[in-house]
Design an enzyme around this catalytic site. Structure first.
Site, mmCIF file in Angstrom:
data_model
loop_
_atom_site.group_PDB
_atom_site.id
_atom_site.type_symbol
_atom_site.label_atom_id
_atom_site.label_comp_id
_atom_site.label_asym_id
_atom_site.label_seq_id
_atom_site.Cartn_x
_atom_site.Cartn_y
_atom_site.Cartn_z
ATOM 1 N N LYS A 213 -66.138 -27.674 2.875
ATOM 2 C CA LYS A 213 -67.066 -26.943 3.753
ATOM 3 C C LYS A 213 -68.178 -27.878 4.227
ATOM 4 C CE LYS A 213 -70.108 -22.911 3.624
ATOM 5 N NZ LYS A 213 -70.547 -21.741 2.862
ATOM 6 N N GLU A 219 -66.348 -35.669 -5.074
ATOM 7 C CA GLU A 219 -64.959 -35.688 -5.560
ATOM 8 C C GLU A 219 -63.981 -35.743 -4.388
ATOM 9 O OE1 GLU A 219 -67.335 -33.666 -6.542
ATOM 10 O OE2 GLU A 219 -67.195 -33.204 -8.683
ATOM 11 N N GLY A 274 -67.691 -20.737 -0.467
ATOM 12 C CA GLY A 274 -66.507 -21.504 -0.876
ATOM 13 C C GLY A 274 -65.503 -20.670 -1.662
ATOM 14 N N ARG A 275 -65.985 -19.938 -2.652
ATOM 15 C CA ARG A 275 -65.059 -19.176 -3.508
ATOM 16 C C ARG A 275 -64.539 -17.915 -2.834
ATOM 17 N NH1 ARG A 275 -70.109 -19.460 -5.084
ATOM 18 N NH2 ARG A 275 -71.386 -17.622 -5.485
ATOM 19 N N GLU A 360 -69.124 -17.992 -11.137
ATOM 20 C CA GLU A 360 -70.054 -18.664 -10.230
ATOM 21 C C GLU A 360 -70.862 -17.611 -9.455
ATOM 22 O OE1 GLU A 360 -69.335 -22.860 -8.516
ATOM 23 O OE2 GLU A 360 -68.778 -21.508 -6.906
ATOM 24 N N HIS A 391 -48.389 -15.067 -27.884
ATOM 25 C CA HIS A 391 -48.034 -15.962 -28.992
ATOM 26 C C HIS A 391 -49.175 -16.931 -29.284
ATOM 27 C CE1 HIS A 391 -43.867 -14.545 -28.932
ATOM 28 N NE2 HIS A 391 -44.159 -14.315 -27.664
ATOM 29 N N LYS A 511 -74.800 -32.323 -9.976
ATOM 30 C CA LYS A 511 -74.412 -33.212 -8.868
ATOM 31 C C LYS A 511 -75.461 -34.299 -8.677
ATOM 32 C CE LYS A 511 -71.905 -30.025 -5.804
ATOM 33 N NZ LYS A 511 -71.881 -29.442 -4.460
HETATM 34 C C1 G6Q Z 1 -67.947 -22.214 -4.161
HETATM 35 C C2 G6Q Z 1 -68.796 -23.342 -4.460
HETATM 36 C C3 G6Q Z 1 -68.066 -24.624 -4.765
HETATM 37 C C4 G6Q Z 1 -67.565 -25.375 -3.537
HETATM 38 C C5 G6Q Z 1 -67.168 -26.792 -3.942
HETATM 39 C C6 G6Q Z 1 -66.613 -27.572 -2.795
HETATM 40 O O1 G6Q Z 1 -68.334 -21.126 -3.844
HETATM 41 O O2 G6Q Z 1 -69.725 -23.487 -3.470
HETATM 42 O O3 G6Q Z 1 -66.982 -24.430 -5.637
HETATM 43 O O4 G6Q Z 1 -66.501 -24.687 -2.956
HETATM 44 O O5 G6Q Z 1 -68.284 -27.446 -4.486
HETATM 45 O O6 G6Q Z 1 -67.539 -27.664 -1.781
HETATM 46 P P1 G6Q Z 1 -67.123 -28.209 -0.378
HETATM 47 O O7 G6Q Z 1 -66.107 -27.270 0.200
HETATM 48 O O8 G6Q Z 1 -68.379 -28.257 0.433
HETATM 49 O O9 G6Q Z 1 -66.528 -29.567 -0.603
#
Ligand code: G6Q
Length: 547
Positions: A213, A219, A274-275, A360, A391, A511
């Protein structure tokens, strides 16, 4: 908030909360066993269905009165108004000053949702159409790589919300995917992740979807750079990037800076968290795998649950009931965790997906008024597919000292029949919910001929709450319904607790510190360290090992 806005009282100060606390006392001696014995209509009365989902809440420690008191609470905190505010684009994500409109991602073409004077639905469908055309071109081979070969492997690079949704959904819908395409999902900055994913792939036939996003995530950018080096090592020509990399992002500037042509970018909007984004362009890899029509069926499933959430009365509303019953255990029975146990190997990643969605979103301790919350918010969410869990950790759910309310998810028919596997799978699921609810008393154990010394160990106390979610089979439509069910459950709970389910400031500190420590790790042995003694010692050990 302006100084003239009325202050919302903390939920714990509402009379409806107190009424629930008193009801809890009265329920202390009730058992699920007795509740069933007293009411032959119980299973029917506490089962709610909508489209393809049937949810049986009857094996919970609740009565009609409990549901009445919980829905009174939901009304008192203004849940119906909050639902309306979300669906109409009000900026309910107050700490980031944004609307929360993942529901717009699955709106019908003829719907209209206006944000800041702009109807966002046409934009959503424009992106979906572009994604569809692109997915078609990969699937029919008309899109080719730099050397003219067709694409046979797709690697999604993203993390968190830009990974968990598409990775979970791809696995869930693998039976509907094009089996000639190899799909990989790379998220971890641990080089092992991308190293393993790229093994055996042919750069000439590989497409990378870089999903971020913000397009600033360490990462994802690190993995994307490694992927670019891997590609150029073999194809050597920079122009190859244009044929092997596409981006999914809201940040065109950063995409261009990375070297991906923005013509190859699929956008989304800051009103998608994001989620909550797997049904936006973040689902591009999934759409490539299952095709645009099945993706569209999935969106219809999301939409069906949205409509249900918006229109069903609170006491027959699936996400509302799931959320409120969760609060009943979390806040009135001190249950610290909740399990999600899909009886479906295809839903292997669903618990991990929900972990982010739930924890989150509702792992917050400051409310919308800026006050420290008084009492518990988000429960710890965890799980594994059945029957594997049986199990392993089910022992603790059956006979341990903790209450772990559990959602069991299953399908009446398998996606593909394999011998009598499905019958055995579902027999296990039904047996578990029965055993957890009704247990086995000491008398029953003794009657079955067990020795008196061992008998106490063989007693199952029962009264362990479960909710059973059933669907005809696992289809894209059902997956959409299921994900939206939990999205709206989370929103219901956040609304009752008075917290913002749509920000995630808690991930920020780590971060910032990681960036600073990365500099420390690569500095010379003697460079000063300004950390606590434990962290400094770890940094020195690392420096020494990597000298
Ligand atoms: C989700 C969070 C988080 C995010 C990641 C990736 O709601 O905000 O999990 O999706 O940190 O972020 P980017 O899509 O900006 O790389």
């Amino acid at each position: 908030m302006s100084t003239t806005d009325p202050v919302t009282p903390p939920v714990q100060e509402r009379p409806e909360w107190e009424a629930l606390a008193q009801h809890r006392e009265a329920m202390a001696s009730e058992t699920i066993r007795d509740l069933f014995a007293a009411d032959p209509q119980r299973a029917e009365a506490l089962t709610v269905d909508d489209n393809d989902l049937v949810v049986d809440f009857s094996k919970n420690i609740v009565t009609g009165e409990t549901i009445g008191l919980l829905t009174d609470l939901a009304r008192a905190v203004g849940l119906p108004q909050r639902i309306d505010d979300m669906f109409t684009g009000k900026p309910i994500n107050t700490t980031e000053h944004r609307s929360v409109l993942h529901v717009a991602l699955r709106a019908s073409r003829d719907d209209s949702i206006v944000v800041d004077g702009t109807d966002v639905v046409p934009e959503v469908h424009e992106v979906l159409d572009r994604m569809g055309d692109f997915a078609d071109s990969i699937r029919d081979g008309s899109f080719t790589g730099h050397t003219g070969k067709r694409i046979r492997s797709v690697v999604n690079i993203g993390i968190g919300g830009s990974d968990l949704g598409p990775a979970m959904a791809f696995e869930a819908l693998a039976a509907y995917s094009d089996r000639d395409l190899t799909m990989k999902f790379v998220s971890n900055v641990d080089g092992a992740d991308i190293d393993e994913a790229l093994r055996g792939l042919d750069p000439q036939e590989t497409l990378f979807i870089v999903c971020s996003k913000t397009f600033t995530t360490l990462e994802t950018l690190t993995n994307a750079r490694t992927a670019r080096d891997w590609l150029l090592d073999s194809l050597t020509d920079e122009a190859a990037i244009g044929k092997h990399f596409v981006a999914v992002s809201t940040n065109a500037e950063k995409v261009a800076e990375f070297g991906i042509d923005t013509a190859n970018m699929f956008g989304f909007w800051d009103w998608v968290g994001g989620r909550y984004s797997m049904d936006s362009a973040v689902g591009l890899s999934l759409m490539v795998a299952i095709g645009r029509d099945q993706f569209s069926d999935m969106l219809s499933g999301f939409r069906a649950m949205d409509t249900h959430f918006r229109t069903a009365p609170l006491d027959r509303n699936l996400p509302v009931l799931l959320g409120l019953i969760g609060i009943w255990y979390n806040n009135f029975w001190n249950a610290e965790t909740q399990a999600v146990l899909p009886y479906s190997q295809y839903l292997n990643r669903f618990p991990a997906y929900l972990q982010q969605l739930e924890m989150e979103s509702n792992g917050k301790s400051v409310d919308l008024e800026g006050r420290t919350v008084d009492g518990q918010t988000g429960a710890i969410s965890w799980g594994q597919p059945g029957t594997n869990g049986q199990h392993a950790f089910f022992q603790l759910i059956h006979q341990g000292t903790k209450m772990i309310p559990s959602d069991f998810i299953g399908y009446l028919t398998p996606v593909r029949e394999v011998g009598d596997h499905h019958l055995l799978l579902m027999a296990n699921m039904f047996a578990q919910t029965e055993a957890l609810a009704f247990g086995k008393t000491l008398d029953e154990v003794l009657e079955s001929g067990v020795d008196v010394d061992v008998a106490p160990h063989r007693v199952f106390p029962g009264n362990r709450p479960t909710t059973t979610i059933l669907a005809p089979t696992l289809t894209p439509f059902v997956l959409g319904q299921l994900v939206a069910l939990y999205e709206h459950k989370v929103f219901t709970q956040g609304t009752v607790w008075g917290i913002n389910s749509f920000d995630q400031w808690g991930v920020e500190l780590g971060k910032v510190l990681a960036t600073r420590i990365a500099d420390d790790l690569s500095a010379g042995d003697d460079a000063d360290l300004d950390h606590d003694a434990s962290t400094s010692a770890a940094i020195r050990r690392f420096r020494e090992a990597n000298r």
